[in-house]
Motif scaffolding. Structure first.
Motif, PDB file in Angstrom:
ATOM      1  N   MET A   1       0.845  -1.212   0.000  1.00 39.51           N
ATOM      2  CA  MET A   1       0.000   0.000   0.000  1.00 39.51           C
ATOM      3  C   MET A   1       0.875   1.254   0.000  1.00 39.51           C
ATOM      4  N   LEU A   2       1.964   1.225   0.789  1.00 38.90           N
ATOM      5  CA  LEU A   2       2.854   2.397   0.865  1.00 38.90           C
ATOM      6  C   LEU A   2       3.466   2.708  -0.501  1.00 38.90           C
ATOM      7  N   LEU A   3       3.716   1.644  -1.267  1.00 41.59           N
ATOM      8  CA  LEU A   3       4.356   1.831  -2.570  1.00 41.59           C
ATOM      9  C   LEU A   3       3.323   2.043  -3.693  1.00 41.59           C
ATOM     10  N   GLY A   4       2.074   2.128  -3.303  1.00 35.62           N
ATOM     11  CA  GLY A   4       1.031   2.377  -4.312  1.00 35.62           C
ATOM     12  C   GLY A   4       0.785   1.178  -5.210  1.00 35.62           C
ATOM     13  N   LEU A   5       1.210  -0.024  -4.773  1.00 31.75           N
ATOM     14  CA  LEU A   5       1.022  -1.219  -5.604  1.00 31.75           C
ATOM     15  C   LEU A   5      -0.388  -1.790  -5.424  1.00 31.75           C
ATOM     16  N   ILE A   6      -0.951  -1.596  -4.243  1.00 32.47           N
ATOM     17  CA  ILE A   6      -2.360  -1.959  -4.037  1.00 32.47           C
ATOM     18  C   ILE A   6      -3.048  -0.792  -3.332  1.00 32.47           C
ATOM     19  N   ARG A   7      -4.349  -0.720  -3.517  1.00 29.51           N
ATOM     20  CA  ARG A   7      -5.108   0.411  -2.999  1.00 29.51           C
ATOM     21  C   ARG A   7      -5.673   0.077  -1.607  1.00 29.51           C
ATOM     22  N   PRO A   8      -5.514   0.984  -0.642  1.00 29.03           N
ATOM     23  CA  PRO A   8      -6.112   0.711   0.671  1.00 29.03           C
ATOM     24  C   PRO A   8      -7.633   0.624   0.562  1.00 29.03           C
ATOM     25  N   THR A   9      -8.231  -0.174   1.434  1.00 29.70           N
ATOM     26  CA  THR A   9      -9.697  -0.222   1.495  1.00 29.70           C
ATOM     27  C   THR A   9     -10.199   1.053   2.177  1.00 29.70           C
ATOM     28  N   ARG A  10      -9.436   1.511   3.144  1.00 29.66           N
ATOM     29  CA  ARG A  10      -9.808   2.693   3.914  1.00 29.66           C
ATOM     30  C   ARG A  10      -8.556   3.335   4.497  1.00 29.66           C
ATOM     31  N   GLY A  11      -8.644   4.595   4.884  1.00 26.51           N
ATOM     32  CA  GLY A  11      -7.546   5.254   5.581  1.00 26.51           C
ATOM     33  C   GLY A  11      -6.647   6.048   4.640  1.00 26.51           C
ATOM     34  N   SER A  12      -5.674   6.749   5.251  1.00 29.05           N
ATOM     35  CA  SER A  12      -4.817   7.625   4.437  1.00 29.05           C
ATOM     36  C   SER A  12      -3.340   7.273   4.606  1.00 29.05           C
ATOM     37  N   ILE A  13      -2.576   7.604   3.567  1.00 32.39           N
ATOM     38  CA  ILE A  13      -1.116   7.418   3.607  1.00 32.39           C
ATOM     39  C   ILE A  13      -0.479   8.733   3.173  1.00 32.39           C
ATOM     40  N   ARG A  14       0.386   9.260   4.025  1.00 34.99           N
ATOM     41  CA  ARG A  14       1.163  10.440   3.644  1.00 34.99           C
ATOM     42  C   ARG A  14       2.639  10.065   3.690  1.00 34.99           C
ATOM     43  N   ILE A  15       3.340  10.351   2.606  1.00 34.95           N
ATOM     44  CA  ILE A  15       4.779  10.121   2.562  1.00 34.95           C
ATOM     45  C   ILE A  15       5.419  11.456   2.160  1.00 34.95           C
ATOM     46  N   PHE A  16       6.455  11.857   2.857  1.00 33.53           N
ATOM     47  CA  PHE A  16       7.058  13.204   2.722  1.00 33.53           C
ATOM     48  C   PHE A  16       5.976  14.283   2.885  1.00 33.53           C
ATOM     49  N   GLY A  17       4.968  14.006   3.681  1.00 30.07           N
ATOM     50  CA  GLY A  17       3.900  14.976   3.917  1.00 30.07           C
ATOM     51  C   GLY A  17       2.885  15.069   2.787  1.00 30.07           C
ATOM     52  N   LYS A  18       3.044  14.221   1.752  1.00 32.62           N
ATOM     53  CA  LYS A  18       2.118  14.293   0.606  1.00 32.62           C
ATOM     54  C   LYS A  18       1.182  13.087   0.595  1.00 32.62           C
ATOM     55  N   ASP A  19      -0.009  13.306   0.095  1.00 34.06           N
ATOM     56  CA  ASP A  19      -1.017  12.244   0.031  1.00 34.06           C
ATOM     57  C   ASP A  19      -0.729  11.324  -1.161  1.00 34.06           C
ATOM     58  N   ILE A  20      -0.586  10.019  -0.859  1.00 30.83           N
ATOM     59  CA  ILE A  20      -0.225   9.080  -1.931  1.00 30.83           C
ATOM     60  C   ILE A  20      -1.289   9.017  -3.026  1.00 30.83           C
ATOM     61  N   ARG A  21      -2.536   9.296  -2.677  1.00 33.20           N
ATOM     62  CA  ARG A  21      -3.593   9.243  -3.714  1.00 33.20           C
ATOM     63  C   ARG A  21      -3.441  10.384  -4.702  1.00 33.20           C
ATOM     64  N   LYS A  22      -2.903  11.509  -4.227  1.00 34.85           N
ATOM     65  CA  LYS A  22      -2.860  12.687  -5.102  1.00 34.85           C
ATOM     66  C   LYS A  22      -1.502  12.878  -5.760  1.00 34.85           C
ATOM     67  N   GLU A  23      -0.416  12.458  -5.057  1.00 29.89           N
ATOM     68  CA  GLU A  23       0.920  12.783  -5.586  1.00 29.89           C
ATOM     69  C   GLU A  23       1.804  11.549  -5.669  1.00 29.89           C
ATOM     70  N   ARG A  24       1.221  10.452  -6.133  1.00 30.78           N
ATOM     71  CA  ARG A  24       1.905   9.160  -6.131  1.00 30.78           C
ATOM     72  C   ARG A  24       3.249   9.203  -6.869  1.00 30.78           C
ATOM     73  N   MET A  25       3.249   9.735  -8.073  1.00 24.81           N
ATOM     74  CA  MET A  25       4.482   9.732  -8.870  1.00 24.81           C
ATOM     75  C   MET A  25       5.575  10.583  -8.230  1.00 24.81           C
ATOM     76  N   ASP A  26       5.196  11.741  -7.706  1.00 26.51           N
ATOM     77  CA  ASP A  26       6.171  12.621  -7.042  1.00 26.51           C
ATOM     78  C   ASP A  26       6.801  11.914  -5.852  1.00 26.51           C
ATOM     79  N   ILE A  27       5.957  11.184  -5.128  1.00 19.25           N
ATOM     80  CA  ILE A  27       6.447  10.476  -3.941  1.00 19.25           C
ATOM     81  C   ILE A  27       7.375   9.342  -4.364  1.00 19.25           C
ATOM     82  N   LEU A  28       6.906   8.510  -5.285  1.00 25.16           N
ATOM     83  CA  LEU A  28       7.651   7.290  -5.628  1.00 25.16           C
ATOM     84  C   LEU A  28       8.997   7.594  -6.278  1.00 25.16           C
ATOM     85  N   ARG A  29       9.113   8.767  -6.879  1.00 25.69           N
ATOM     86  CA  ARG A  29      10.401   9.178  -7.451  1.00 25.69           C
ATOM     87  C   ARG A  29      11.468   9.298  -6.347  1.00 25.69           C
TER      88      ARG A  29
END
Ligand SMILES: Nc1ncnc2c1ncn2[C@@H]1O[C@H](COP(=O)(O)OP(=O)(O)OP(=O)(O)O)[C@@H](O)[C@H]1O
Length: 323
Positions: free
Chosen positions: A69-97
């Motif tokens: 889920m942290l790597l955006g390989l599967i989608r959470p059923t519920r809840g939020s993930i923020r990496i570097f303060g960014k929301d994985i749903r909105k800024e996935r590519m920026d984060i994964l870079r």
């Protein structure tokens, strides 16, 4: 006693006791459900900058599901993930870079050498060629760089996987069971490599494992997951403190000594010739011993009753858990 009633579990889902603005990974109420079965339940993960976060749990506890889920390989059923303060749903590519990862066994072309294998990834990431030499040097594979990878030991293949994860100069490294299947020497090599990441390279690390002994030797913070739920999350020092036990004093006259101890304000239980106290600081131990000696008690032994970390871990995850 269930784990929820267990006194060692007061740190359940407790936020790590450091400033929250430095969080590199933060999940809130994260769930992943397969059909009606929850693989991950209300998981609040907090990983600070510069941490080596040991993500620990028995097989099937939900570590890989969380990492996916942290790597955006599967989608959470519920809840939020923020990496570097960014929301994985909105800024996935920026984060994964900015993230390097090694999930399960690294895939390599066995007939190609290390440089050729890394070259394929380098092109996708579009980083300078010199970076290949740098990462090979970091994982100490320079001397073997031109040998076909099929002749490598498992530990060397795993190090090559870490080299690939480092190619894009990540700020965060996510490693799922990187020492799985390695011999003791391979485990040590990978562990030493991980330990130098924050200090020498400023990289925050999340490393999963089902072995407490392994995590203990490299992690600064530990998250223990059991049946999809976080049952302990805090610093490694705090885990050690929780393992610290009470004080046991063996005396000549236990009944009189217990009475005297009670007058001094220390509650104990008697076990044969021994009095067992809860946790006491050094000063309290010294005062109590002094009073006992002044009252002519012979003291045969003063000992700390420590639980091993392994015992603590088993208590937290449940004794029936497969480790
Ligand atoms: N795609 C899936 N469909 C159904 N159930 C799944 C799926 N992926 C994982 N699970 C289940 O979710 C639970 C957690 O699995 P997960 O692989 O995350 O555990 P783990 O802690 O990584 O264990 P291991 O170290 O054995 O990989 C397990 O019961 C597993 O069977």
């Amino acid at each position: 006693m269930t784990w929820k009633e267990n006194p060692v579990n007061h740190a359940i889902n407790k936020p790590v006791n450091k400033p929250v603005d430095k969080l590199i990974i933060e999940t809130r109420e994260l769930w992943k459900t397969y059909r009606s079965r929850a693989a991950v339940k209300h998981l609040d993960l907090q990983i600070r900058q510069g941490d080596i976060y040991g993500f620990l749990g028995p097989n099937g506890a939900g570590k890989t599901t969380t990492i996916r889920m942290l790597l955006g390989l599967i989608r959470p059923t519920r809840g939020s993930i923020r990496i570097f303060g960014k929301d994985i749903r909105k800024e996935r590519m920026d984060i994964l870079r900015r993230v390097g990862s090694l999930v399960e066994y690294p895939s390599n072309y066995g007939h190609l050498n290390a440089i050729e294998n890394l070259e394929a990834i380098r092109r996708i990431l579009d980083v300078p060629r010199s970076r290949i030499d740098e990462v090979l040097s970091i994982v100490r594979l320079t001397a073997h760089a031109k040998r076909p990878v099929k002749g490598y030991s498992l530990g060397m293949k795993q190090r090559l996987g870490i080299a690939a994860a480092l190619l894009g100069q990540p700020e965060l490294l996510i490693l799922d069971e990187p020492t799985n299947g390695l011999d003791p020497e391979g485990i040590q090599e990978v562990r030493e490599l991980i330990k130098e990441m924050p200090r020498q390279r400023g990289i925050t690390v999340l490393v999963s494992s089902h072995l407490l002994g392994e995590v203990e030797q490299m992690a600064t913070t530990v998250g223990i997951i059991r049946e999809g739920e976080m049952v302990f999350q805090d610093t490694i020092e705090s885990l050690h403190q929780q393992a610290a036990g009470g004080i046991r004093i063996v005396v000549s006259e236990p009944e009189d000594a217990q009475h005297l101890a009670r007058e001094c304000g220390y509650h104990s239980t008697k076990s044969g010739a021994a009095l067992e106290f809860g946790q006491m600081n050094d000063e309290a131990v010294s005062l109590l011993v002094k009073r006992l000696v002044e009252n002519r008690h012979a003291i045969y032994r003063v000992e700390e009753q420590r639980r091993s970390l392994e015992d603590l871990f088993l208590q937290v995850v449940g004794r029936g858990a497969s480790l």
